[in-house]
Design an enzyme around this catalytic site. Structure first.
Site, PDB file in Angstrom:
ATOM      1  N   SER A  51      72.575  51.166 -14.810  1.00 43.94           N
ATOM      2  CA  SER A  51      72.197  51.201 -16.228  1.00 43.94           C
ATOM      3  C   SER A  51      71.101  50.217 -16.617  1.00 43.94           C
ATOM      4  O   SER A  51      70.664  50.217 -17.770  1.00 43.94           O
ATOM      5  CB  SER A  51      73.423  50.961 -17.112  1.00 43.94           C
ATOM      6  OG  SER A  51      74.187  52.140 -17.227  1.00 43.94           O
ATOM      7  N   LYS A  54      68.191  51.702 -18.409  1.00 43.98           N
ATOM      8  CA  LYS A  54      68.064  51.904 -19.851  1.00 43.98           C
ATOM      9  C   LYS A  54      67.016  50.988 -20.472  1.00 43.98           C
ATOM     10  O   LYS A  54      66.579  51.233 -21.614  1.00 43.98           O
ATOM     11  CB  LYS A  54      69.418  51.737 -20.523  1.00 43.98           C
ATOM     12  CG  LYS A  54      70.429  52.826 -20.129  1.00 43.98           C
ATOM     13  CD  LYS A  54      71.741  52.669 -20.870  1.00 43.98           C
ATOM     14  CE  LYS A  54      72.702  53.817 -20.564  1.00 43.98           C
ATOM     15  NZ  LYS A  54      73.428  53.652 -19.286  1.00 43.98           N
ATOM     16  N   SER A 115      75.852  50.505 -23.715  1.00 39.81           N
ATOM     17  CA  SER A 115      75.358  51.273 -22.566  1.00 39.81           C
ATOM     18  C   SER A 115      75.795  52.734 -22.627  1.00 39.81           C
ATOM     19  O   SER A 115      76.057  53.363 -21.594  1.00 39.81           O
ATOM     20  CB  SER A 115      75.818  50.643 -21.243  1.00 39.81           C
ATOM     21  OG  SER A 115      74.975  51.033 -20.174  1.00 39.81           O
TER      22      SER A 115
END
Length: 436
Positions: A51, A54, A115
């Site tokens: 993640s 992102k 997230s």
């Protein structure tokens, strides 16, 4: 000293031993104002990023907002794809109603704080129409920012097999996003430099999604190093965690103390405990302690610095026969405490501006760039250079005054003088040869 107009290359990292014993597959620390790498372990191997992906999704959204292509109040209604992924409770998510509408800011906060994967795909659709198009933008932006190892296959950082067969077209069903630690730090550097407002959201410890509605969800930031959370660390205000089976426990942190900001990255951090998330914070703490205890940003050379013995350039066709040069700005760099004298200044002049004798042709404007000032590290340690695409280890060298072109009469007289001077020199040498 005249050299090619290219940045200095740093010494190879391969021979360096890890002084911190960081228990991770790769790690890096960067001083944020200059992009200077001050610690590294295996920083150029491409690894899974989960993640931390992102951060690129955030970058492209913030860019679209800045350019007026997207607004924070813009409404979004979930596609079938986004709806299904957002209901996937084994992933980080805020469930989105199929018939609901959400502002871009709500989706952004859900992604940056919690997230949320469905929210990240929603943002990709807002910015690019489809996640497939967005992935192309991600890879193009990576190249633009100088990220050499980056390979994006989706907007979330999940493995594509987690996307229920709806992964972006043209990507492998088992693929996952990949980057080196240097490239992750490069992305974080640009995100903080270009959109510092990212920290306003990244530093939020807790927030309620859809507060005041029956869909309200408490979002606690996955960055447990924010001061009010379980692994709180003074000065931490971002940036993005990541975890998948493939990437392991990973984290891009940023913290500021005493006016110096550090970016750190740990990838696939390991530990002895049963909690898979703690290792990334434990290893990050070691790096930040090392950085803040041992490094500082110093002005090594002041504005208008003149390098001894190289403070002028010869001029041809000018009213004056030389021009003074000096640095345009002061030269600052992140250095280990006590190593101020381990950096040797060096001018690198633009050879395209000079003739074979190293002279520059008039007319010359005041403040014209003729090259740059950089430094060579002469200490016993190792210079790891800068994050990719950054040449902060130099400042422009400029002319201190203007030099006008001499008129035709002066140039003619000089030519005549040079002609007879050459003749006289030839005669003198010939006579000397008779008696030698």
């Amino acid at each position: 000293m005249i050299g090619m107009f290219t940045p200095l290359t740093s010494k190879s990292y391969a021979a360096q031993n890890d002084p911190l014993g960081i228990n991770a597959s790769a790690a890096i620390a960067v001083e944020a104002s200059t992009g200077k790498v001050i610690y590294g372990k295996n920083i150029d191997e491409s690894l899974g990023i989960a993640s931390m992906t992102k951060m690129m999704t955030e970058y492209l959204l913030l860019e679209a907002v800045k350019e007026g292509k997207v607004s924070w109040t813009q409404q979004y209604r979930p596609s079938d794809y986004v709806h299904k992924i957002s209901q996937y409770t084994s992933l980080s998510n805020v469930p989105l109603r199929k018939d609901g509408t959400y502002t871009v800011r709500e989706l952004y906060e859900a992604m940056a704080i919690y997230s949320a994967n469905g929210a990240a795909i929603a943002i990709a659709e807002v910015v690019a129409g489809t996640e497939t198009n967005f992935v192309k933008m991600m890879n193009e932006k990576a190249k633009e920012l100088g990220m050499k190892s980056a390979s994006f296959v989706n907007a979330t950082g999940l493995n594509n097999h987690d996307l229920l067969g709806m992964h972006p077209k043209g990507t492998d069903a088992e693929a996952e996003n990949m980057m080196s630690a240097r490239d992750v730090a490069t992305l974080a550097y640009h995100l903080l430099k270009d959109y510092p407002e990212i920290l306003e959201t990244a530093s939020i410890e807790k927030k309620v999604f859809q507060e005041g509605t029956e869909d309200a969800i408490n979002m606690e930031n996955w960055n447990w190093m924010l001061p009010g959370l379980v692994k709180g660390y003074e000065g931490v205000d971002g940036l993005k965690t990541g975890y998948t089976d493939f990437a392991g426990s990973s984290f891009t942190a940023t913290a500021e103390r005493n006016g110096m900001r550090i970016i750190s990255v740990v990838m696939n951090a390991k530990g002895n405990g049963s909690n898979p998330y703690l290792p990334r914070f434990n290893e990050t703490e070691k790096i930040l302690n090392y950085a803040f205890s041992n490094f500082t940003v110093e002005e090594l050379f002041p504005e208008e610095y003149k390098l001894k013995g190289e403070s002028t350039l010869p001029v041809i066709k000018g009213k004056e026969k030389e021009v003074s040069i000096h640095s345009k700005d002061s030269f600052k760099i992140a250095i280990k405490r006590g190593e101020n004298k381990q950096y040797k200044p060096k001018y690198v002049l633009d050879e395209k501006l000079l003739n074979e004798d190293g002279a520059i042709e008039a007319p010359i404007k005041k403040g014209a760039s003729v090259g740059y000032l950089t430094v060579e590290y002469t200490g016993d340690g190792q210079d790891l250079g800068y994050v990719n695409g950054i040449s902060k280890g130099k400042v422009d060298v400029i002319t201190a005054e203007k030099v006008e072109k001499a008129n035709w009469f002066v140039l003619t007289m000089r030519s005549i003088g040079n002609f007879f001077g050459d003749i006289w020199g030839g005669i003198t040498n010939m006579v000397k040869g008779w008696f030698s």
